[in-house]
Design a protein around this motif. Structure first.
Motif, short mmCIF file in Angstrom:
data_model
loop_
_atom_site.label_atom_id
_atom_site.label_comp_id
_atom_site.label_asym_id
_atom_site.label_seq_id
_atom_site.Cartn_x
_atom_site.Cartn_y
_atom_site.Cartn_z
N ARG A 91 0.85 -1.19 0.00
CA ARG A 91 0.00 0.00 0.00
C ARG A 91 0.89 1.24 0.00
NH1 ARG A 91 -5.34 0.37 1.07
NH2 ARG A 91 -5.33 -1.76 1.94
N GLY A 92 0.53 2.22 -0.84
CA GLY A 92 1.31 3.44 -0.94
C GLY A 92 2.25 3.47 -2.13
N THR A 93 2.22 2.42 -2.96
CA THR A 93 3.10 2.38 -4.13
C THR A 93 2.56 3.29 -5.23
OG1 THR A 93 3.75 0.10 -3.64
CG2 THR A 93 4.12 0.88 -5.89
N VAL A 94 3.41 4.14 -5.75
CA VAL A 94 3.04 5.03 -6.86
C VAL A 94 3.64 4.46 -8.14
CG1 VAL A 94 3.23 7.36 -7.82
CG2 VAL A 94 2.95 7.04 -5.36
N ILE A 95 2.80 4.27 -9.16
CA ILE A 95 3.23 3.67 -10.42
C ILE A 95 3.32 4.78 -11.47
CG2 ILE A 95 2.68 1.95 -12.19
CD1 ILE A 95 0.88 0.58 -10.07
N ARG A 96 4.50 4.87 -12.10
CA ARG A 96 4.73 5.90 -13.13
C ARG A 96 5.21 5.26 -14.43
NH1 ARG A 96 5.36 11.20 -10.95
NH2 ARG A 96 5.56 11.22 -8.67
N GLU A 97 4.81 5.86 -15.56
CA GLU A 97 5.37 5.48 -16.85
C GLU A 97 6.74 6.13 -16.94
OE1 GLU A 97 6.71 5.40 -20.71
OE2 GLU A 97 5.94 7.32 -19.97
N VAL A 98 7.76 5.34 -17.26
CA VAL A 98 9.14 5.79 -17.12
C VAL A 98 9.49 6.95 -18.04
CG1 VAL A 98 11.55 5.11 -17.48
CG2 VAL A 98 10.02 3.63 -16.17
N GLU A 99 9.15 6.85 -19.33
CA GLU A 99 9.60 7.85 -20.30
C GLU A 99 9.03 9.24 -20.02
OE1 GLU A 99 9.62 8.64 -25.14
OE2 GLU A 99 9.17 6.65 -24.35
N SER A 100 7.75 9.30 -19.72
CA SER A 100 7.11 10.60 -19.49
C SER A 100 7.09 11.00 -18.02
CB SER A 100 5.67 10.57 -20.01
OG SER A 100 4.89 9.66 -19.25
N GLY A 101 7.24 10.03 -17.12
CA GLY A 101 7.13 10.31 -15.69
C GLY A 101 5.70 10.47 -15.23
N VAL A 103 2.12 9.84 -13.70
CA VAL A 103 1.58 8.95 -12.67
C VAL A 103 0.44 8.13 -13.27
CG1 VAL A 103 0.40 8.82 -10.46
CG2 VAL A 103 2.23 10.49 -10.79
N MET A 104 0.61 6.82 -13.29
CA MET A 104 -0.44 5.95 -13.80
C MET A 104 -1.45 5.61 -12.70
SD MET A 104 1.96 3.42 -16.13
CE MET A 104 0.61 2.52 -16.91
N ALA A 105 -0.94 5.40 -11.48
CA ALA A 105 -1.84 5.05 -10.38
C ALA A 105 -1.13 5.25 -9.05
CB ALA A 105 -2.33 3.61 -10.50
N ASP A 106 -1.91 5.57 -8.04
CA ASP A 106 -1.45 5.63 -6.66
C ASP A 106 -2.17 4.51 -5.91
OD1 ASP A 106 -0.83 6.14 -4.03
OD2 ASP A 106 -1.34 8.26 -4.08
N MET A 107 -1.42 3.47 -5.55
CA MET A 107 -2.03 2.29 -4.93
C MET A 107 -2.19 2.50 -3.43
SD MET A 107 -2.51 0.55 -7.63
CE MET A 107 -3.11 -0.98 -6.92
N SER A 108 -3.08 3.43 -3.09
CA SER A 108 -3.32 3.75 -1.68
C SER A 108 -4.64 3.17 -1.18
CB SER A 108 -3.32 5.26 -1.48
OG SER A 108 -2.07 5.81 -1.81
N SER A 109 -5.53 2.83 -2.09
CA SER A 109 -6.82 2.26 -1.70
C SER A 109 -6.84 0.78 -2.06
CB SER A 109 -7.96 2.99 -2.40
OG SER A 109 -7.93 2.73 -3.80
N LEU A 330 -6.40 19.33 9.54
CA LEU A 330 -5.65 19.17 8.29
C LEU A 330 -6.38 18.26 7.31
CD1 LEU A 330 -2.04 18.71 9.75
CD2 LEU A 330 -3.05 20.79 8.79
N PRO A 331 -6.13 18.44 6.01
CA PRO A 331 -6.74 17.55 5.00
C PRO A 331 -6.18 16.14 5.11
CG PRO A 331 -5.16 19.06 3.99
CD PRO A 331 -5.31 19.50 5.40
N PRO A 332 -6.83 15.17 4.47
CA PRO A 332 -6.37 13.77 4.55
C PRO A 332 -5.01 13.57 3.90
CG PRO A 332 -8.13 14.00 2.94
CD PRO A 332 -8.04 15.30 3.65
N VAL A 333 -4.48 12.36 4.08
CA VAL A 333 -3.17 12.01 3.52
C VAL A 333 -3.17 12.24 2.01
CG1 VAL A 333 -1.58 10.09 3.09
CG2 VAL A 333 -2.63 10.34 5.33
N LYS A 334 -2.07 12.77 1.51
CA LYS A 334 -1.95 13.11 0.10
C LYS A 334 -2.06 11.88 -0.79
CE LYS A 334 1.34 15.02 -3.27
NZ LYS A 334 2.65 15.64 -3.47
N ARG A 335 -2.81 12.02 -1.86
CA ARG A 335 -2.88 10.99 -2.89
C ARG A 335 -2.47 11.61 -4.22
NH1 ARG A 335 -7.53 6.77 -3.38
NH2 ARG A 335 -5.91 6.12 -4.82
N TYR A 336 -1.77 10.83 -5.03
CA TYR A 336 -1.30 11.32 -6.32
C TYR A 336 -2.36 11.02 -7.39
CZ TYR A 336 3.23 11.89 -4.13
OH TYR A 336 4.25 12.29 -3.30
N GLU A 337 -2.76 12.06 -8.11
CA GLU A 337 -3.77 11.90 -9.15
C GLU A 337 -3.17 11.26 -10.39
OE1 GLU A 337 -6.97 12.50 -8.77
OE2 GLU A 337 -6.65 13.19 -6.71
N SER A 338 -3.95 10.41 -11.03
CA SER A 338 -3.49 9.78 -12.27
C SER A 338 -3.35 10.81 -13.37
CB SER A 338 -4.47 8.69 -12.69
OG SER A 338 -4.56 7.67 -11.71
#
Length: 423
Positions: A91-101, A103-109, A330-338
């Motif tokens: 949980r908490g793994t951020v998946i990115r496409e390497v060439e463009s950087g 964010v494909m998904a934030d595996m937080s849920s 404070l707002p909830p824990v940060k999540r990275y948008e796809s």
């Protein structure tokens, strides 16, 4: 072994090919086309596994491929769908496409994420029967599955991050306020991996605290151990900055405080804006003059300040209560948008090759890279459709169709897309 970053290649299954077949039955003359469709290729699916806390498994296996779809058969028999390949991540793994950087998904849920979609199965020849084409002797090949090189980056999900130089008492604090059992010792870098602890405030109220390995000057530039773990601070809703107020190792606590904040800002300017509570630890080793000097400096800076002696739990309750009150605001824990992977990246994958074949007056265009672009194209959007047409022109596909003798009104087939050619 704690590993929090990895790079892998994922490949979804290709779609099965459609079949060319004709109905054969005794006493039935001129049986029509009955070729079945190919099966869809399997997807690459990412799933959160709370039993995992590291990306170590990805050090030894770097390529993941899902099953291809089966080819179609006669008598309208469709091919079997390829099995999905499930990749489990912490949980908490951020998946990115390497060439463009991107964010494909934030595996937080607990939601699963399809990282690469399987190719669609090709149509059998039964789909191509028309009033003027009674015996089509061609079928579609299966579409290729998506393929990406992705980076996996574990960013721990914690409400509060503990920061400070090595040996200032971070591990001692988390050990007395939670059930976490970090290594506690009177020497530097006793903590070499992040440690999470749940702090319980009462019925149905708790928060997660992370003990981040000690930072030193230059951490933002990659010096020491701390730079490897600064990424785990990025999600935190707030920080508790622990300082050895007694200067027991010969350092000035004020200088320590300023150095750590500079390293945070250097690594990520947004971290410098993260709410902080300052805790002066080891007060039992400090004299009144040291305590007053540091307290005045921190309060003049506008920070909330608490004094404690973590090993004997002195002052820890007041600090934790203050942290809980702050978290309520404070707002909830940060999540990275796809993010959308740029079409330019999709266009450059797989080279420039393509094939154009003519079957019963249908001009069939096939190319893996073109299929990827087609999947990203909104054919109902004018600008998107114009972009796709420019790709056909710039990559030489239109010229190739002309060389094959295409005329106005002839049918062009590109995987699931069919249209009449207009010069």
């Amino acid at each position: 072994m704690f590993v929090d970053i990895a790079k892998i290649r994922i490949k979804a299954g290709d779609g099965g090919n459609g079949a060319v077949a004709f109905h054969r039955e005794k006493y039935v003359a001129s049986g029509g086309p009955d070729g079945g469709d190919g099966g869809k290729g399997g997807n690459i699916v990412f799933k959160v596994d709370d039993n995992l806390s590291t990306l170590a498994d990805f050090r030894y296996k770097r390529k993941y491929k899902a099953e291809n779809g089966a080819d179609g058969g006669g008598s309208h028999k469709n091919g079997k769908k390829g099995s999905d390949l499930v990749i489990r991540v912490p949980r908490g793994t951020v998946i990115r496409e390497v060439e463009s950087g991107a964010v494909m998904a934030d595996m937080s849920s607990d939601d699963e994420f399809i990282g690469a979609k399987g190719g669609k199965g090709g149509w059998g020849n039964s789909h191509f029967k028309t009033s003027t084409r009674q015996t089509p002797r061609f079928a579609k090949s299966g579409a290729p599955g998506e393929e990406w090189e992705v980076s996996l980056e574990l960013k721990l999900i914690a409400d509060v991050g503990l920061l400070g130089f090595p040996n200032v008492g971070k591990s001692s604090l988390i050990s007395v306020v939670s059930q976490a059992k970090p290594i506690v010792g009177d020497y530097h870098f006793t903590t070499i991996v992040p440690v999470l602890g749940v702090v319980t405030m009462g019925p149905e109220k708790s928060f997660v605290m992370a003990d981040i390995p000690g930072l030193i000057e230059g951490a933002g530039d990659g010096v020491g151990l701390g730079h490897e773990f600064l990424r785990h601070v990025e999600r935190c809703r707030m920080l508790v900055h622990i300082v050895d107020v007694a200067g027991s190792e010969g350092r000035d606590p004020i200088e320590d405080f300023e150095i750590i904040n500079r390293e945070l800002e250097k690594f990520n300017p947004k971290l410098a804006e993260c709410p902080q509570i300052v805790a002066g630890n080891k007060i039992d080793l400090a004299d009144d003059e040291q305590l007053e000097r540091f307290r005045k400096y921190i309060e003049d800076k506008g920070y909330e300040y608490y004094e404690l002696s973590a090993p004997i739990s002195h002052g820890t309750k007041e600090l934790i209560n203050a942290v809980a009150r702050k978290l309520d605001t404070l707002p909830p824990v940060k999540r990275y948008e796809s993010e959308e992977i740029p079409l330019s990246v999709v266009e450059n994958k797989g080279g420039n090759g393509f094939t154009v074949t003519v079957q019963d007056g249908v001009y069939i265009v096939e190319a893996e890279w073109l299929y990827r672009i087609l999947c990203k194209t909104d054919l109902d959007d004018y600008e998107s459709l114009q972009y796709f047409q420019r790709v056909l022109q710039s990559r030489g596909i239109i010229d190739a169709l002309r060389e094959k003798g295409i005329s106005e009104g002839d049918t062009v087939s590109i995987y699931d897309l069919e249209f009449d050619y207009v010069p």
